[in-house]
Design an enzyme around this catalytic site. Structure first.
Site, PDB file in Angstrom:
ATOM      1  N   GLY A   2       7.792  -7.607  55.598  1.00 52.57           N
ATOM      2  CA  GLY A   2       8.277  -8.748  54.828  1.00 52.57           C
ATOM      3  C   GLY A   2       7.886  -8.721  53.369  1.00 52.57           C
ATOM      4  N   SER A   3       8.701  -8.116  52.532  1.00 53.72           N
ATOM      5  CA  SER A   3       8.468  -8.280  51.102  1.00 53.72           C
ATOM      6  C   SER A   3       9.073  -9.614  50.702  1.00 53.72           C
ATOM      7  CB  SER A   3       9.135  -7.159  50.328  1.00 53.72           C
ATOM      8  OG  SER A   3       9.426  -7.616  49.033  1.00 53.72           O
TER       9      SER A   3
END
Lengths: 406, 125
Positions: B55-56
């Protein structure tokens, strides 16, 4: 498990409060569902990160505009993180007209929804707590990891790391999911780190390296309890910022600093000793080999507060004019104080570039292959990822390096 | 044909060919203009199957951009989802199924025909 909704939340989801609130709350509920949250919490404030055009691009702009143009208004007070350039000195950041206009569009959309454009990553330093009457135990939704750690660890506010559009959705809907740091028992530490005092005490660079060491070993979601003697506000800020950058940590418990009491008879499940020489040798490996070669010196990540600015001023004044490119990022609120404004002017006359509203991490400045010296572990972490060769040292050494001829 | 039962976080119906990506971070791994993955495969109109999402924080916006540019996957299937991808899928109305174990996901190959209906995933090799 499903997320329990109160009646108002149900009204919102049914669309009775308009499209924007319904969509925003749907995002919050689904994320809560994915995480296994049992319900929602009402928030008192939001701090919205992910607003630099460099980071979110046209996709982010389009989405924020879509909400804004639908007539959405924030349900709670909401402050806004730094953008890609200093609004008064965009030329420093080489932004072209397109970039400038797109960034302004993002700001305008946020302002229309009621955003308070502090454009700072240190909401805790710029009067936000007083202005919005935030108190221990209040639930908030903050993006910007350094501010999240500060909020939970020093202010007793309750927030998870609301990255991406999540703080924005929370601001619009007025809710976030009841999960993580919003739940009392998750805020109680289980592991205690006992940190040995370095020979000459801590400085902010060592504090950053300490955070890196803890983030590297701490795997629990409960906050690490850290027994450490951080004597200056700067050290504490850099410690938190580094914890947020190097790991997923949202809170750390520091005896004497964290306002929430530990439960009666609290005992750690495990004690970990952190030896000073490990921190010192890690910092030595990050120090510049030859400070003469440094192209750019950078401080103010997180944004510099009044205390740090005064210290910087005294240091620069003691060496005279700086001879290298030296950038300092501050919140614009510093300039509202006449005494601090005159210090900024003095620093500028001594060759220091002082910028507000932005920082090197979120600006579009090209940094590839530059040798940068900073006192911020967080800056080191992110600027390295932008292709720069970054070194770490405390503020005094930054100022000394600044007077060396390249 | 094989059927797996997962959880429909974003409900919907979709039908298309599988593209399997072990780990995906939308920011960095996908071009939001073209829908192309870093390795040259396209996500456009495909069913994205991913074991581990990373999850950027900008990931949600990238998913939204893919949808706006008409190059998004038709649905996303993963073992466990994380907040940034959930937010992206809700905002763009892309059906999202999670809660299918990695062992089952690993039986799916590129090009398999997949039908997603609520939490049900049908795979035709």
């Amino acid at each position: 498990m499903s997320v329990h909704l109160d009646r108002y939340a149900e009204r919102i989801l049914n669309g009775e409060e308009g499209w924007a609130k319904a969509k925003a709350l749907e995002v919050i509920v689904k994320v809560g569902e994915a995480l296994g949250a049992d319900g929602l919490v009402k928030i008192k404030h939001a701090h919205i990160s992910g607003v630099s055009y460099s980071n979110i691009g046209d996709a982010g702009l389009d989405l924020i505009k879509k909400f804004s143009e639908s007539g959405a208004r924030f349900s709670v007070p909401a402050t806004v993180n730094p953008i890609g350039f200093d609004l008064e000195q965009p030329e420093i950041f080489n932004v072209d007209e397109k970039y400038f206009n797109k960034q302004k569009e993002i700001l305008e959309a946020l302002r229309k929804m009621g955003g308070d454009l502090i454009l700072s990553c240190t909401p805790y330093d710029v009067g936000v707590i007083q202005k919005y009457d935030l108190k221990i135990g209040d639930h908030v939704a903050w993006g910007e990891s350094n501010a999240v750690v500060y909020a939970n660890s020093v202010l007793g506010l309750r927030t998870n790391r609301e990255g991406g559009p999540l703080a924005l959705m929370a601001a619009i809907s007025g809710y976030t999911y009841n999960y993580g740091m919003h739940i009392e028992e998750n805020r109680v530490p289980e592991i205690e780190y006992i940190v040995e005092e370095p020979r000459r005490g801590f400085n902010e660079a060592l504090a950053g390296v300490l955070a890196e060491a803890i983030a590297g070993v701490h795997e629990l979601e409960t906050p690490p309890l850290v027994r450490v003697n951080l004597t200056k506000r700067l050290y504490i800020k850099e410690f938190f910022a580094a914890l947020g950058a190097a790991g997923n940590i949202a809170m750390t418990y520091i005896p004497g600093l964290t306002p929430e009491p530990l439960p009666d008879n609290w005992k750690p499940r495990e004690r970990v000793a952190v030896e000073a020489f490990i921190l010192e040798s890690r910092l030595d490996s990050l120090r510049p080999k030859d400070p003469k070669d440094i192209d750019l010196i950078y401080t103010g990540c997180p944004h510099m507060g009044a205390e740090e600015l005064l210290e910087l001023y005294v240091l620069v004044k003691s060496v005279g004019k700086v001879r290298k490119k030296f950038i300092v990022s501050i919140p614009k609120s510093i300039l509202f104080d006449r005494r601090l404004l005159s210090i900024v002017d003095e620093l500028r006359s001594l060759g220091v570039t002082v910028v507000k509203d932005t920082c090197l991490v979120v600006s579009p400045l090209k940094l590839e292959n530059l040798k940068i010296l900073t006192n911020s572990y967080k800056a080191l972490y992110y600027l390295s990822r932008k292709g720069a060769k970054v070194y770490l040292a405390p503020l005094e050494e930054l100022v000394l390096a600044a007077v060396l001829e390249g | 044909m094989v059927a797996f039962k997962g959880r429909a976080l974003v409900k919907g119906f979709a039908e298309g060919e599988a593209v399997v990506v072990n780990e995906i971070s939308f920011y960095g791994d996908v071009d939001p203009e073209t829908g192309m993955l870093f390795d040259g495969r396209s996500l456009r109109d495909k069913i994205l199957v991913s074991y581990k999402p990373r999850g950027s924080t900008v990931g949600s916006y990238i998913i939204y951009a893919l949808k706006m540019n008409n190059v998004s996957p038709k649905a996303i299937i993963m073992s466990s989802s994380e907040p940034i991808i959930v937010a992206g899928c809700v905002l763009s109305g892309i059906p999202l199924v999670d809660g299918i174990n990695i062992k089952d996901l690993k039986t799916i190959k590129d090009g398999d025909l997949i039908i997603v209906k609520e939490g049900l995933v049908l795979v035709n090799e």
